[in-house]
Design an enzyme around this catalytic site. Structure first.
Site, PDB file in Angstrom:
ATOM      1  N   ARG A  92       0.818  -1.201  -0.109  1.00  0.00           N
ATOM      2  CA  ARG A  92       0.210   0.111  -0.357  1.00  0.00           C
ATOM      3  C   ARG A  92       1.136   1.433   0.315  1.00  0.00           C
ATOM      4  O   ARG A  92       1.614   1.402   0.883  1.00  0.00           O
ATOM      5  CB  ARG A  92      -1.053  -0.134   1.097  1.00  0.00           C
ATOM      6  CG  ARG A  92      -1.514   1.726   1.459  1.00  0.00           C
ATOM      7  CD  ARG A  92      -2.949   1.162   2.587  1.00  0.00           C
ATOM      8  NE  ARG A  92      -3.486   2.694   1.872  1.00  0.00           N
ATOM      9  CZ  ARG A  92      -3.427   3.993   3.878  1.00  0.00           C
ATOM     10  NH1 ARG A  92      -2.660   3.027   4.976  1.00  0.00           N
ATOM     11  NH2 ARG A  92      -4.000   4.732   3.793  1.00  0.00           N
ATOM     12  N   HIS A 136      -2.578  11.407   0.976  1.00  0.00           N
ATOM     13  CA  HIS A 136      -2.322  10.807   2.030  1.00  0.00           C
ATOM     14  C   HIS A 136      -1.518  11.825   2.309  1.00  0.00           C
ATOM     15  O   HIS A 136      -0.148  11.852   2.678  1.00  0.00           O
ATOM     16  CB  HIS A 136      -1.889   9.633   2.427  1.00  0.00           C
ATOM     17  CG  HIS A 136      -1.026   8.594   3.495  1.00  0.00           C
ATOM     18  ND1 HIS A 136      -1.093   7.343   3.426  1.00  0.00           N
ATOM     19  CD2 HIS A 136      -0.539   9.505   4.739  1.00  0.00           C
ATOM     20  CE1 HIS A 136      -0.631   7.271   4.785  1.00  0.00           C
ATOM     21  NE2 HIS A 136      -0.704   8.459   5.137  1.00  0.00           N
ATOM     22  N   GLU A 181      -7.391   8.669   6.406  1.00  0.00           N
ATOM     23  CA  GLU A 181      -7.253   9.469   7.212  1.00  0.00           C
ATOM     24  C   GLU A 181      -7.787  10.573   7.569  1.00  0.00           C
ATOM     25  O   GLU A 181      -7.452  11.321   8.036  1.00  0.00           O
ATOM     26  CB  GLU A 181      -6.201   9.134   8.688  1.00  0.00           C
ATOM     27  CG  GLU A 181      -5.813   8.178   8.807  1.00  0.00           C
ATOM     28  CD  GLU A 181      -4.664   7.431  10.012  1.00  0.00           C
ATOM     29  OE1 GLU A 181      -4.495   8.859  10.926  1.00  0.00           O
ATOM     30  OE2 GLU A 181      -4.364   6.449  10.683  1.00  0.00           O
ATOM     31  N   ASN A 308      -6.845   2.177  10.014  1.00  0.00           N
ATOM     32  CA  ASN A 308      -5.796   2.221  11.066  1.00  0.00           C
ATOM     33  C   ASN A 308      -6.618   1.341  12.117  1.00  0.00           C
ATOM     34  O   ASN A 308      -6.924   2.729  12.688  1.00  0.00           O
ATOM     35  CB  ASN A 308      -5.269   3.459  10.375  1.00  0.00           C
ATOM     36  CG  ASN A 308      -5.136   3.300   8.840  1.00  0.00           C
ATOM     37  OD1 ASN A 308      -4.768   2.268   8.196  1.00  0.00           O
ATOM     38  ND2 ASN A 308      -4.214   4.855   8.192  1.00  0.00           N
ATOM     39  N   TYR A 310      -3.880   1.703  16.436  1.00  0.00           N
ATOM     40  CA  TYR A 310      -2.690   1.082  16.521  1.00  0.00           C
ATOM     41  C   TYR A 310      -3.280   1.551  17.967  1.00  0.00           C
ATOM     42  O   TYR A 310      -1.554   0.923  18.979  1.00  0.00           O
ATOM     43  CB  TYR A 310      -1.746   3.253  16.264  1.00  0.00           C
ATOM     44  CG  TYR A 310      -1.276   2.929  14.860  1.00  0.00           C
ATOM     45  CD1 TYR A 310      -2.111   3.449  14.044  1.00  0.00           C
ATOM     46  CD2 TYR A 310       0.091   2.537  14.443  1.00  0.00           C
ATOM     47  CE1 TYR A 310      -1.811   3.829  13.296  1.00  0.00           C
ATOM     48  CE2 TYR A 310       0.440   2.221  13.421  1.00  0.00           C
ATOM     49  CZ  TYR A 310      -0.783   3.187  12.493  1.00  0.00           C
ATOM     50  OH  TYR A 310      -0.162   3.299  11.137  1.00  0.00           O
ATOM     51  N   GLU A 370      -3.253  -0.139   8.203  1.00  0.00           N
ATOM     52  CA  GLU A 370      -2.514   0.115   9.263  1.00  0.00           C
ATOM     53  C   GLU A 370      -2.261  -0.167  10.624  1.00  0.00           C
ATOM     54  O   GLU A 370      -3.476  -0.115  10.509  1.00  0.00           O
ATOM     55  CB  GLU A 370      -2.550   1.782   8.993  1.00  0.00           C
ATOM     56  CG  GLU A 370      -1.449   3.026   8.107  1.00  0.00           C
ATOM     57  CD  GLU A 370      -1.083   3.884   7.977  1.00  0.00           C
ATOM     58  OE1 GLU A 370      -1.267   4.591   8.864  1.00  0.00           O
ATOM     59  OE2 GLU A 370      -1.335   4.644   6.586  1.00  0.00           O
TER      60      GLU A 370
HETATM   61  N1  LIG Z   1      -8.850   9.776  18.051  1.00  0.00           N
HETATM   62  N2  LIG Z   1      -7.172  10.299  18.063  1.00  0.00           N
HETATM   63  N3  LIG Z   1      -6.342  10.032  17.573  1.00  0.00           N
HETATM   64  C1  LIG Z   1      -5.599   9.670  15.919  1.00  0.00           C
HETATM   65  C2  LIG Z   1      -3.946  10.028  16.613  1.00  0.00           C
HETATM   66  C3  LIG Z   1      -3.527  10.089  15.496  1.00  0.00           C
HETATM   67  C4  LIG Z   1      -2.850   8.056  15.237  1.00  0.00           C
HETATM   68  N4  LIG Z   1      -1.442   8.844  13.526  1.00  0.00           N
HETATM   69  C5  LIG Z   1      -2.272   8.166  12.259  1.00  0.00           C
HETATM   70  O1  LIG Z   1      -3.405   7.020  12.955  1.00  0.00           O
HETATM   71  C6  LIG Z   1      -1.369   8.424  11.359  1.00  0.00           C
HETATM   72  C7  LIG Z   1      -1.450   7.214  10.238  1.00  0.00           C
HETATM   73  C8  LIG Z   1      -1.264   7.826   9.705  1.00  0.00           C
HETATM   74  O2  LIG Z   1      -1.784   7.567   8.339  1.00  0.00           O
HETATM   75  C9  LIG Z   1       0.355   7.417   8.411  1.00  0.00           C
HETATM   76  O3  LIG Z   1       0.389   8.573   7.928  1.00  0.00           O
HETATM   77  C10 LIG Z   1       1.500   7.811   9.885  1.00  0.00           C
HETATM   78  O4  LIG Z   1       2.697   7.709  10.227  1.00  0.00           O
HETATM   79  C11 LIG Z   1       0.688   6.606  11.059  1.00  0.00           C
HETATM   80  C12 LIG Z   1       1.461   6.314  13.114  1.00  0.00           C
HETATM   81  O5  LIG Z   1       1.396   7.662  12.652  1.00  0.00           O
HETATM   82  C13 LIG Z   1      -0.974   7.131  11.859  1.00  0.00           C
END
Ligand SMILES: N=[N+]=NCCCCNC(=O)[C@@H]1[C@H]2[C@H](O)[C@@H](O)[C@H](O)[C@@H](CO)[C@@H]12
Length: 465
Positions: A92, A136, A181, A308, A310, A370
């Site tokens: 991706r 993105h 996102e 996505n 985390y 992700e």
């Molecule tokens: N409610 N709430 N809170 C959400 C807080 C933001 C969370 N960050 C992401 O999801 C980003 C996604 C991105 O696609 C990638 O480009 C980033 O590198 C990753 C790592 O950071 C993740």
């Protein structure tokens, strides 16, 4: 047949875990254009809001920028060989709008299309399915100067850009993702300003979110008109499961508010054709400038949802009802583990959200587009980099995926974030998410222990199917 040459690190091969995934499950890794490509001034690429934001003093850790990043623009052969070494069946990536239409709308840059054409062909030659994300976060700067996502016109410009890309690559890209996102683009970028374009206006976040969603909805039919019938089209959302820290009524109330803010704000318009009931009131804001027919456009039928995930959010309710975006997350939880981003490691959250989203929304298929973790990886110049905490993180979150599958969730694939260390937005290069380490001083790639573990898992999966 064991295709994986013996790794310098012998990791425990999780054959039992591999066996819990169905045949044809897709195993991938994910990246994004601004985070890995570099070459920001090459071959006609225009500027993006992340070029502008990272060039603004104080916005990004130690003034880091994506000017060079992981230099992927010049390393497609090497990096796709890495993907083969890891045994990926899909990759991706995102397409940089400023490479394709440098001004955001109008003149097309042929060299930009040529780059992604070559990337897609190289992936296919190496047996890897291309999953393309159209946006993105790297919005062309001229569009931001005209208001960016606060300007409804940007939604139409996105649909035009989408058609240009799909016309060139549509015959070979396996699956399409319109936006990555939009929650981050809208709230972090326009609401609180910690991401590009760095605006701080909560009403702006509401309005920008609407135009991002409108852009998504306008792009879907334009995409479908250019690609072979049946090519899957979806969107990727950050989905953050929200839990209560106690049984109080205030906590239940605030969990609902936080879920609306974190998830339903986007899931509802896309899959139910309406914003969550009472959401704008709970934000003490006005609804966005919705025009007749917008929600019908936004809820264009999709083939899959990209999730996505985390971490999770744990809420302890306040006496006074807070605004939906100011519900108090609980302070560090005793015995919890955290990644280098300060995000709690809570794999049950991924299982629960997959089960709940599949139950509550007509998402069709789901991909985890992700999931991964940042840890302070270091390299001593040797052949190996031990990152046992990332191995443990990935094993636990993939176990959560297996549990969701066993509960009937239509999960079709998993993309680890990220293929390689890269530009982590406002954190710059200080945070490493890769299963492959990047030594930025030489651009050398070194597969981490987690990369070898992932390769062994995929090899075990392939041996089962
Ligand atoms: N409610 N709430 N809170 C959400 C807080 C933001 C969370 N960050 C992401 O999801 C980003 C996604 C991105 O696609 C990638 O480009 C980033 O590198 C990753 C790592 O950071 C993740």
């Amino acid at each position: 047949m064991d295709i994986t040459p013996k790794a310098p690190i012998q990791t425990q091969v999780d054959t039992d875990l591999a066996r819990r995934f169905p045949p044809r499950f897709l195993w991938g890794a994910a990246t994004a254009s601004y985070q890995i490509e570099g070459a920001v001034h090459e071959d006609g690429r225009g500027s993006s809001i992340w070029d502008d934001f990272s060039a603004t003093p104080g916005k990004v850790f130690e003034g880091h920028t994506g000017e060079v990043a992981a230099d992927h623009y010049h390393r497609v052969e090497e990096d796709t060989d890495l993907m083969v070494r890891l045994g990926l069946s899909a990759y991706r990536f995102s397409i940089a709008w400023p490479r394709i239409v440098p001004e955001g709308r109008g003149a097309i840059n042929p060299a930009g299309l040529d780059f992604y054409d070559r990337l897609v062909d190289t992936l296919l030659e190496k047996g890897i399915q291309p999953f393309a994300t159209l946006y993105h976060w790297d919005l062309p700067s001229p569009l931001e100067r005209a208001g960016g996502w606060l300007n409804r016109e940007t939604a139409y410009a996105f649909a035009d850009y989408t058609e240009i890309v799909a016309r060139r690559l549509g015959d070979r890209v396996a699956s399409w993702i319109t936006l990555n996102e939009p929650w981050c683009s809208a709230y972090l970028g326009y609401g609180i300003g910690v991401h590009a374009p760095g605006r701080t206006d909560r009403q702006g976040a509401i309005d920008a979110a609407h135009h991002l969603l409108l852009g998504h909805g306008l792009a879907v039919p334009r995409l479908r008109a250019q690609v072979p019938a049946g090519t899957p089209v979806g969107i990727t959302l950050i989905v953050n499961p929200v839990y209560g820290a106690d049984e109080r009524a205030e906590t239940a109330r605030d969990v609902k508010l936080a879920h609306a803010f974190s998830n339903a704000w986007f899931l509802d318009p896309i899959y139910r054709g309406s914003y969550p009931e009472g959401f704008f009131e709970a934000m003490a804001l006005n609804p966005p400038p919705i025009q007749e027919g917008d929600l019908e456009i936004i809820s264009a039928p999709l083939d899959f949802l990209g999730v996505n995930n985390y971490s999770r959010t744990l809420i302890r309710g306040a006496q006074e009802q807070p605004l939906a975006d100011s519900c108090q997350a609980v302070a560090p939880i005793p015995n919890a583990c955290y990644t280098d981003m300060g995000w709690e490691i809570y794999p049950h959250g991924l299982r629960d959200l997959l089960v709940n989203v599949a139950r509550d929304y007509p998402v069709g298929n789901i991909y985890v587009t992700e999931n991964g973790a940042a840890f302070p990886d270091t390299w001593d110049g040797g052949e190996t980099i031990n990152d046992p905490r990332r191995v443990s993180y990935l094993r636990s979150y993939l176990t959560a995926c297996a549990e969701a599958l066993e509960q009937g969730v239509p999960l079709r694939g998993y993309f680890v974030w990220s293929l390689m260390d890269n530009f982590e937005w406002a954190e710059g290069y200080a945070k490493r998410f890769g299963i492959v380490y990047v030594d930025y001083s030489t651009q050398r790639r070194i597969i981490k222990e987690s990369g070898y573990w992932y390769a062994e898992l995929l090899n075990a999966f392939n041996n089962n199917n």
